[in-house]
Design an enzyme around this catalytic site. Sequence first.
Site, PDB file in Angstrom:
ATOM      1  N   ARG A 133       0.804  -1.236   0.000  1.00 15.47           N
ATOM      2  CA  ARG A 133       0.000   0.000   0.000  1.00 15.47           C
ATOM      3  C   ARG A 133       0.829   1.275   0.000  1.00 15.47           C
ATOM      4  O   ARG A 133       0.369   2.330   0.394  1.00 15.47           O
ATOM      5  CB  ARG A 133      -0.972   0.047   1.171  1.00 15.47           C
ATOM      6  N   LYS A 155       2.828  11.676 -10.983  1.00 12.09           N
ATOM      7  CA  LYS A 155       2.064  10.707 -11.781  1.00 12.09           C
ATOM      8  C   LYS A 155       2.926   9.483 -12.018  1.00 12.09           C
ATOM      9  O   LYS A 155       4.066   9.596 -12.465  1.00 12.09           O
ATOM     10  CB  LYS A 155       1.725  11.303 -13.150  1.00 12.09           C
ATOM     11  N   GLU A 197      10.484  19.577 -24.776  1.00 13.56           N
ATOM     12  CA  GLU A 197       9.634  19.809 -23.591  1.00 13.56           C
ATOM     13  C   GLU A 197      10.126  21.051 -22.822  1.00 13.56           C
ATOM     14  O   GLU A 197       9.337  21.782 -22.238  1.00 13.56           O
ATOM     15  CB  GLU A 197       9.626  18.587 -22.662  1.00 13.56           C
ATOM     16  N   LYS A 239       6.952  23.235 -13.556  1.00 13.65           N
ATOM     17  CA  LYS A 239       6.037  22.094 -13.509  1.00 13.65           C
ATOM     18  C   LYS A 239       5.494  21.922 -12.096  1.00 13.65           C
ATOM     19  O   LYS A 239       4.308  21.643 -11.907  1.00 13.65           O
ATOM     20  CB  LYS A 239       6.686  20.799 -13.995  1.00 13.65           C
ATOM     21  N   GLU A 249      -6.363  17.554 -10.381  1.00 10.22           N
ATOM     22  CA  GLU A 249      -7.340  17.911 -11.406  1.00 10.22           C
ATOM     23  C   GLU A 249      -6.668  18.103 -12.755  1.00 10.22           C
ATOM     24  O   GLU A 249      -5.499  18.416 -12.838  1.00 10.22           O
ATOM     25  CB  GLU A 249      -8.058  19.200 -11.005  1.00 10.22           C
ATOM     26  N   ARG A 253      -3.534  22.058 -15.036  1.00  8.84           N
ATOM     27  CA  ARG A 253      -2.459  21.170 -15.461  1.00  8.84           C
ATOM     28  C   ARG A 253      -2.507  20.905 -16.973  1.00  8.84           C
ATOM     29  O   ARG A 253      -1.490  20.596 -17.594  1.00  8.84           O
ATOM     30  CB  ARG A 253      -2.595  19.858 -14.671  1.00  8.84           C
ATOM     31  N   ASN A 257      -0.289  20.212 -21.732  1.00  6.05           N
ATOM     32  CA  ASN A 257      -0.565  19.446 -22.948  1.00  6.05           C
ATOM     33  C   ASN A 257      -0.352  20.242 -24.223  1.00  6.05           C
ATOM     34  O   ASN A 257      -0.693  19.783 -25.306  1.00  6.05           O
ATOM     35  CB  ASN A 257      -2.007  18.928 -22.943  1.00  6.05           C
ATOM     36  N   HIS A 260       0.598  18.591 -27.371  1.00  7.83           N
ATOM     37  CA  HIS A 260       0.451  17.152 -27.142  1.00  7.83           C
ATOM     38  C   HIS A 260      -0.789  16.552 -27.786  1.00  7.83           C
ATOM     39  O   HIS A 260      -0.833  15.351 -28.015  1.00  7.83           O
ATOM     40  CB  HIS A 260       0.444  16.837 -25.642  1.00  7.83           C
ATOM     41  N   HIS A 264       0.241  13.442 -29.646  1.00  7.42           N
ATOM     42  CA  HIS A 264      -0.211  12.085 -29.316  1.00  7.42           C
ATOM     43  C   HIS A 264      -0.865  11.413 -30.525  1.00  7.42           C
ATOM     44  O   HIS A 264      -0.674  10.219 -30.757  1.00  7.42           O
ATOM     45  CB  HIS A 264      -1.221  12.113 -28.160  1.00  7.42           C
ATOM     46  N   HIS A 277       8.579  10.627 -28.464  1.00  6.08           N
ATOM     47  CA  HIS A 277       7.498  11.463 -27.958  1.00  6.08           C
ATOM     48  C   HIS A 277       7.786  12.965 -28.191  1.00  6.08           C
ATOM     49  O   HIS A 277       6.964  13.698 -28.719  1.00  6.08           O
ATOM     50  CB  HIS A 277       7.285  11.167 -26.474  1.00  6.08           C
TER      51      HIS A 277
HETATM   52  N1  LIG Z   1       4.840  10.635 -15.091  1.00  6.01           N
HETATM   53  C1  LIG Z   1       4.761  11.693 -15.874  1.00  6.01           C
HETATM   54  O1  LIG Z   1       4.279  12.759 -15.494  1.00  6.01           O
HETATM   55  C2  LIG Z   1       5.319  11.588 -17.262  1.00  6.01           C
HETATM   56  C3  LIG Z   1       5.507  12.748 -18.029  1.00  6.01           C
HETATM   57  C4  LIG Z   1       6.076  12.624 -19.283  1.00  6.01           C
HETATM   58  C5  LIG Z   1       6.444  11.378 -19.775  1.00  6.01           C
HETATM   59  N2  LIG Z   1       6.227  10.276 -19.019  1.00  6.01           N
HETATM   60  C6  LIG Z   1       6.623   8.937 -19.501  1.00  6.01           C
HETATM   61  O2  LIG Z   1       8.020   8.912 -19.671  1.00  6.01           O
HETATM   62  C7  LIG Z   1       8.348   7.908 -20.627  1.00  6.01           C
HETATM   63  C8  LIG Z   1       9.415   8.438 -21.551  1.00  6.01           C
HETATM   64  O3  LIG Z   1      10.560   8.720 -20.808  1.00  6.01           O
HETATM   65  P1  LIG Z   1      11.979   8.926 -21.524  1.00  6.01           P
HETATM   66  O4  LIG Z   1      11.835   9.850 -22.672  1.00  6.01           O
HETATM   67  O5  LIG Z   1      12.936   9.249 -20.439  1.00  6.01           O
HETATM   68  O6  LIG Z   1      12.261   7.501 -22.191  1.00  6.01           O
HETATM   69  P2  LIG Z   1      12.999   6.172 -21.668  1.00  6.01           P
HETATM   70  O7  LIG Z   1      12.830   5.985 -20.231  1.00  6.01           O
HETATM   71  O8  LIG Z   1      12.568   5.082 -22.571  1.00  6.01           O
HETATM   72  O9  LIG Z   1      14.536   6.497 -21.970  1.00  6.01           O
HETATM   73  C9  LIG Z   1      14.956   6.697 -23.305  1.00  6.01           C
HETATM   74  C10 LIG Z   1      16.149   5.804 -23.659  1.00  6.01           C
HETATM   75  O10 LIG Z   1      17.334   6.347 -23.077  1.00  6.01           O
HETATM   76  C11 LIG Z   1      18.025   5.343 -22.325  1.00  6.01           C
HETATM   77  N3  LIG Z   1      18.720   6.060 -21.272  1.00  6.01           N
HETATM   78  C12 LIG Z   1      18.195   6.587 -20.145  1.00  6.01           C
HETATM   79  N4  LIG Z   1      19.107   7.309 -19.496  1.00  6.01           N
HETATM   80  C13 LIG Z   1      20.245   7.217 -20.212  1.00  6.01           C
HETATM   81  C14 LIG Z   1      21.542   7.777 -20.069  1.00  6.01           C
HETATM   82  N5  LIG Z   1      21.816   8.630 -19.086  1.00  6.01           N
HETATM   83  N6  LIG Z   1      22.488   7.458 -20.983  1.00  6.01           N
HETATM   84  C15 LIG Z   1      22.184   6.655 -22.031  1.00  6.01           C
HETATM   85  N7  LIG Z   1      20.978   6.132 -22.242  1.00  6.01           N
HETATM   86  C16 LIG Z   1      20.015   6.414 -21.349  1.00  6.01           C
HETATM   87  C17 LIG Z   1      16.934   4.410 -21.900  1.00  6.01           C
HETATM   88  O11 LIG Z   1      17.451   3.145 -21.557  1.00  6.01           O
HETATM   89  C18 LIG Z   1      16.041   4.385 -23.134  1.00  6.01           C
HETATM   90  O12 LIG Z   1      16.556   3.512 -24.087  1.00  6.01           O
HETATM   91  C19 LIG Z   1       7.056   7.529 -21.313  1.00  6.01           C
HETATM   92  O13 LIG Z   1       6.662   6.260 -20.866  1.00  6.01           O
HETATM   93  C20 LIG Z   1       6.068   8.588 -20.841  1.00  6.01           C
HETATM   94  O14 LIG Z   1       4.753   8.099 -20.755  1.00  6.01           O
HETATM   95  C21 LIG Z   1       5.684  10.361 -17.775  1.00  6.01           C
HETATM   96 ZN   LIG Z   2       5.359  15.338 -23.259  1.00  6.60          ZN
END
Ligand SMILES: NC(=O)c1ccc[n+]([C@@H]2O[C@H](COP(=O)([O-])OP(=O)(O)OC[C@H]3O[C@@H](n4cnc5c(N)ncnc54)[C@H](O)[C@@H]3O)[C@@H](O)[C@H]2O)c1
Ligand SMILES: [Zn+2]
Length: 375
Positions: A133, A155, A197, A239, A249, A253, A257, A260, A264, A277
């Site tokens: 939990r 999130k 971003e 952020k 909400e 926020r 987007n 986006h 998306h 992305h």
């Molecule tokens: N929680 C939120 O508010 C929120 C907001 C935006 C995005 N996201 C999520 O984040 C994800 C995307 O994250 P991302 O863009 O970091 O992608 P990712 O986590 O897939 O990382 C991108 C690539 O870089 C590699 N990598 C990571 N750090 C590295 C480093 N220092 N050196 C070399 N390689 C490295 C990873 O292994 C991967 O292959 C999506 O799933 C998206 O939905 C979440």
């Molecule tokens: Zn984004």
Amino acid sequence: MAALSSGVEMSMREVVTVALGERSYPIVIGAGVLDECGERLAAVCRPGRCALVTNPVVARLYAEQLKESLMGSGFDPIQIEIADGERYKTLDSVSHIYDVLLEAKLDRKAPLLALGGGVIGDLTGFAAATYLRGVPFVQVPTTLLAQVDSSVGGKTGVNHPLGKNLIGAFHQPVLVLSDSATLRTLPRRELVAGLVEVIKYGVILDAALFARIEEDLDALLALDERVLGAVIRRCCELKAEVVGADEREADYRAILNFGHTLGHGIESETQYSRYLHGEAVSIGMSFAAHFSASRGYCPPAVADRVVRLLRRLGAPTEVPTDLQARSLQAALAGDKKAAGGQVKFVFMEGLGRTRFEMVSAREIAERAVAGAAEH
Ligand SMILES: NC(=O)c1ccc[n+]([C@@H]2O[C@H](COP(=O)([O-])OP(=O)(O)OC[C@H]3O[C@@H](n4cnc5c(N)ncnc54)[C@H](O)[C@@H]3O)[C@@H](O)[C@H]2O)c1
Ligand SMILES: [Zn+2]
């Protein structure tokens, strides 16, 4: 509004304190903060057993460094690896984390650390939100996107075969450590996608940040520590302010987007394989900038400035010519934020200001596809 305090600590650390009452936590940014993990975690959690969740790519680069720091402060980490990639952001991976944690008998005091990009952060956060939990969660983001976006806001979640991020929970970390030195090993394309971003924050919330990126883009791309730390900090502050004002909400926020909605749609229409992305968002932001100008919400010269900066960065700005309006419209209308074929679209009103309007998915799709045909 979340009370935020931030400043520069000794040894070039930028610190943003996200004030959420009892759940307040610091985001510490700077080259080499990985080495301070043990010490900083000991300030918020009693040293003892903990689990480090990462993937093989990041583990090879940074896991030993992080574990050394943890052990130096009396922590005893176990390491859990999830295969690399968005397709492993699933309940199966979370379930594997539960299995290892249960087998190792980690109790609810043992923190879970996420070492990696947004994928590892989101799924580890979800495991931390739900294991027994809820256990303490620490983010050690190693991509620029994770440092400026996914590690802030609480999130967490995983994908479902029917859509992305459909299963999740809010779970705030107790500590975020963003080591900007880890970005040196990040593929350039990932860095560029993260900078999209960063530019988004400037467009929607902070004209001065936007101007700074215009001025210092080369230094950012060269990972100049001085500029990078300050820019990451500013994005985290922005952020944190937005999500603090509106923790759960979707209202305010939703300005996050910007770019986006179409982004998306393009990701989904290209099977999540053609664009990162951030690249799809760059196309979406360019579209949103022009759309805002065409509705008279912002001067065309300002919209052009946004598109020009994205181009200088090397991010794509044109809608691909092979998109079909019908199918794109269906994707836009099927988004979890859409209702009755209408989408809440974020327009810009100049730099640092936005407005929302309901727009039909059809109008967006037709405009996007018509725009692509012009090039
Ligand atoms: N929680 C939120 O508010 C929120 C907001 C935006 C995005 N996201 C999520 O984040 C994800 C995307 O994250 P991302 O863009 O970091 O992608 P990712 O986590 O897939 O990382 C991108 C690539 O870089 C590699 N990598 C990571 N750090 C590295 C480093 N220092 N050196 C070399 N390689 C490295 C990873 O292994 C991967 O292959 C999506 O799933 C998206 O939905 C979440
Ligand atoms: Zn984004």
